[in-house]
Design an enzyme around this catalytic site. Sequence first.
Site, PDB file in Angstrom:
ATOM      1  CG  HIS A   1      53.287   3.751  69.727  1.00  0.00           C
ATOM      2  ND1 HIS A   1      53.558   2.527  69.708  1.00  0.00           N
ATOM      3  CD2 HIS A   1      51.842   2.591  70.511  1.00  0.00           C
ATOM      4  CE1 HIS A   1      53.185   1.446  70.250  1.00  0.00           C
ATOM      5  NE2 HIS A   1      52.052   2.010  70.875  1.00  0.00           N
ATOM      6  CG  ASP A   2      54.360  11.449  69.498  1.00  0.00           C
ATOM      7  OD1 ASP A   2      55.287  11.462  69.495  1.00  0.00           O
ATOM      8  OD2 ASP A   2      53.444  12.472  69.479  1.00  0.00           O
TER       9      ASP A   2
ATOM     10  CB  THR B   1      36.607  -0.440  72.211  1.00  0.00           C
ATOM     11  OG1 THR B   1      35.064  -1.183  72.201  1.00  0.00           O
ATOM     12  CG2 THR B   1      36.150   0.459  71.197  1.00  0.00           C
TER      13      THR B   1
ATOM     14  CG  ASP C   1      34.460  -5.454  71.007  1.00  0.00           C
ATOM     15  OD1 ASP C   1      33.977  -6.492  71.139  1.00  0.00           O
ATOM     16  OD2 ASP C   1      33.571  -4.563  70.766  1.00  0.00           O
TER      17      ASP C   1
ATOM     18  N   GLY D   1      56.532  12.349  75.527  1.00  0.00           N
ATOM     19  CA  GLY D   1      56.012  13.753  75.525  1.00  0.00           C
ATOM     20  C   GLY D   1      55.305  13.178  74.433  1.00  0.00           C
TER      21      GLY D   1
ATOM     22  N   PRO E   1      53.806   0.509  78.030  1.00  0.00           N
ATOM     23  CG  PRO E   1      51.699   0.780  77.963  1.00  0.00           C
ATOM     24  CD  PRO E   1      53.263   1.207  77.650  1.00  0.00           C
TER      25      PRO E   1
ATOM     26  CG  ASP F   1      31.270  -0.691  71.160  1.00  0.00           C
ATOM     27  OD1 ASP F   1      32.547  -1.289  71.665  1.00  0.00           O
ATOM     28  OD2 ASP F   1      30.486  -1.395  70.421  1.00  0.00           O
TER      29      ASP F   1
ATOM     30  CB  THR G   1      31.556  -3.712  67.239  1.00  0.00           C
ATOM     31  OG1 THR G   1      31.452  -4.309  69.290  1.00  0.00           O
ATOM     32  CG2 THR G   1      29.943  -4.595  67.920  1.00  0.00           C
TER      33      THR G   1
HETATM   34  C1  HEM Z   1      47.521   0.059  78.742  1.00  0.00           C
HETATM   35  C2  HEM Z   1      49.093  -0.659  78.273  1.00  0.00           C
HETATM   36  C3  HEM Z   1      48.732  -0.879  76.666  1.00  0.00           C
HETATM   37  C4  HEM Z   1      49.383  -1.697  76.154  1.00  0.00           C
HETATM   38  C5  HEM Z   1      49.970  -3.115  76.879  1.00  0.00           C
HETATM   39  C6  HEM Z   1      49.044  -2.064  74.724  1.00  0.00           C
HETATM   40  C7  HEM Z   1      49.067  -3.012  73.653  1.00  0.00           C
HETATM   41  C8  HEM Z   1      49.138  -2.940  72.818  1.00  0.00           C
HETATM   42  C9  HEM Z   1      48.746  -4.000  71.501  1.00  0.00           C
HETATM   43  C10 HEM Z   1      50.454  -5.666  71.845  1.00  0.00           C
HETATM   44  C11 HEM Z   1      48.687  -4.328  70.198  1.00  0.00           C
HETATM   45  C12 HEM Z   1      48.723  -4.747  69.415  1.00  0.00           C
HETATM   46  C13 HEM Z   1      49.728  -4.441  68.395  1.00  0.00           C
HETATM   47  C14 HEM Z   1      50.078  -5.314  66.938  1.00  0.00           C
HETATM   48  O1  HEM Z   1      50.282  -6.522  67.021  1.00  0.00           O
HETATM   49  O2  HEM Z   1      49.879  -5.029  66.303  1.00  0.00           O
HETATM   50  C15 HEM Z   1      48.110  -2.365  70.455  1.00  0.00           C
HETATM   51  C16 HEM Z   1      47.124  -2.485  69.268  1.00  0.00           C
HETATM   52  C17 HEM Z   1      46.056  -0.522  69.732  1.00  0.00           C
HETATM   53  N1  HEM Z   1      46.257   0.285  71.196  1.00  0.00           N
HETATM   54 FE1  HEM Z   1      47.152  -0.697  72.580  1.00  0.00          FE
HETATM   55  N2  HEM Z   1      48.411  -1.073  74.550  1.00  0.00           N
HETATM   56  C18 HEM Z   1      47.753   0.400  75.392  1.00  0.00           C
HETATM   57  C19 HEM Z   1      47.430   0.889  75.349  1.00  0.00           C
HETATM   58  C20 HEM Z   1      46.974   1.778  74.479  1.00  0.00           C
HETATM   59  C21 HEM Z   1      46.608   2.997  74.915  1.00  0.00           C
HETATM   60  C22 HEM Z   1      46.416   4.193  75.859  1.00  0.00           C
HETATM   61  C23 HEM Z   1      45.471   3.844  73.544  1.00  0.00           C
HETATM   62  C24 HEM Z   1      44.975   4.853  72.676  1.00  0.00           C
HETATM   63  C25 HEM Z   1      44.827   5.698  73.647  1.00  0.00           C
HETATM   64  C26 HEM Z   1      45.843   1.941  72.665  1.00  0.00           C
HETATM   65  C27 HEM Z   1      45.363   2.054  71.360  1.00  0.00           C
HETATM   66  C28 HEM Z   1      45.559   0.713  70.466  1.00  0.00           C
HETATM   67  C29 HEM Z   1      45.230   0.338  69.521  1.00  0.00           C
HETATM   68  C30 HEM Z   1      44.096   1.870  68.470  1.00  0.00           C
HETATM   69  C31 HEM Z   1      45.329  -0.183  68.847  1.00  0.00           C
HETATM   70  C32 HEM Z   1      44.812  -0.988  67.596  1.00  0.00           C
HETATM   71  C33 HEM Z   1      45.547  -0.903  66.521  1.00  0.00           C
HETATM   72  C34 HEM Z   1      45.135  -1.706  65.685  1.00  0.00           C
HETATM   73  O3  HEM Z   1      44.268  -1.987  64.768  1.00  0.00           O
HETATM   74  O4  HEM Z   1      45.992  -1.537  64.370  1.00  0.00           O
HETATM   75  N3  HEM Z   1      46.703   0.702  73.311  1.00  0.00           N
HETATM   76  N4  HEM Z   1      48.055  -2.174  71.958  1.00  0.00           N
END
Ligand code: HEM
Length: 324
Positions: free
Chosen positions: A69-70, A197, A242, A75, A166, A250, A245
């Site tokens: 997000h940062d 994952t 996932d 940037g 996104p 993974d 796990t």
């Molecule tokens: C491809 C576009 C992406 C979309 C649309 C997206 C969207 C989301 C959404 C909606 C959540 C759940 C938020 C919530 O309800 O708490 C989430 C969680 C998460 N996202 Fe993404 N994300 C994307 C890409 C990424 C990328 C590139 C990363 C890091 C490299 C990332 C890392 C994470 C992680 C680790 C979580 C879990 C957070 C937690 O367990 O507290 N995401 N994402």
Amino acid sequence: MAVTTKLYLASLVALLAVLATATDGSPELSATYYKKTCPNVQNVVRTVMAHRVASEPRMSPAILRLFFHDCFVNGCDASLLLDRTDDMESEKDAVPTNVSLDGFDVIDEIKSALEHNCPATVSCADILALASRDAVALLGGPSWSVPLGRKDSLYASKDAAENDLPNPHGDLGDLLKSFEEHGLDARDLTALSGAHTIGKAHSCENYRDRVYGGEGANIIDPSFAERRRQSCEEGSGEAPFDEETPMVFDNSYFQDLIAQRGLLTSDQELYTHGGPVSDLVKMYAMHGETFFADFAKAMVKMGSIRPPQWMQAEVRLNCRVVNH
Ligand code: HEM
Ligand SMILES: *[C@@H]1O[C@H](CO)[C@@H](O)[C@H](O)[C@H]1NC(C)=O
């Protein structure tokens, strides 16, 4: 005449210098950036991360998400870490992500340890980059060398935080476009999505469209859909990406996509349309080591997204507030 020429030359040189810094003001990042000024930086970050993740594993996905997000909002400049002030809104208050971003206090803890070790030296943006790498490695994922030397912004933008990330309900075209706008290609998108994952969604609103179906919805494993509808109706809405796990980094995210068990529409979209992105999903599902290598490479690429106002930056003493 000679004086005029000299003046002219002097101002030309000055102008060229300004142009040079304007285009070249952001020095290349380098893995050895703190070699002299804070040789211990990697150990300090890793020690705090290992300690915090051992007692609260969920901090690991939380921090990886903070870095994403940062970097996607003007940037990698730690703008996300700034708290709201009378004069400035905070990216932490951006809707809808304000509900579930977490891990800020872990970054604070790392920052105070570093201020103790090497005062006023290590930027908050670099801390996020290092902590994310450690977050992944601590849950069994790959590790990599992190280029350093980012600076911290003086500004945050809630608007940008609401517009530049996104959309979880978006289709493949939207995702490709959003990543491309950040200098990331289809392979980066696919590899980086593998971050899902680990961790979870905290609210049904993020995956309701996916599990209740409706017109144009992607194919979904029926028993998976049923379990997720239960998390919408009976629980807090929390749901792991996932299921098997959720706290191991993974390649099962990609196996889940092939089994039509992607949680978000934006996840399943990677394996809906055939073509090169679906081929990558298949390859990562089969070859975990290729996923790890590509993920590491893409994290370095995402981590080098530059802020537009590089010159107006500093090393913050407290990640939540600008220095003056
Ligand atoms: C491809 C576009 C992406 C979309 C649309 C997206 C969207 C989301 C959404 C909606 C959540 C759940 C938020 C919530 O309800 O708490 C989430 C969680 C998460 N996202 Fe993404 N994300 C994307 C890409 C990424 C990328 C590139 C990363 C890091 C490299 C990332 C890392 C994470 C992680 C680790 C979580 C879990 C957070 C937690 O367990 O507290 N995401 N994402
Ligand atoms: C998120 O922002 C919305 C809109 O400003 C607000 O109603 C809600 O209370 C905020 N949630 C949290 C947890 O800060």
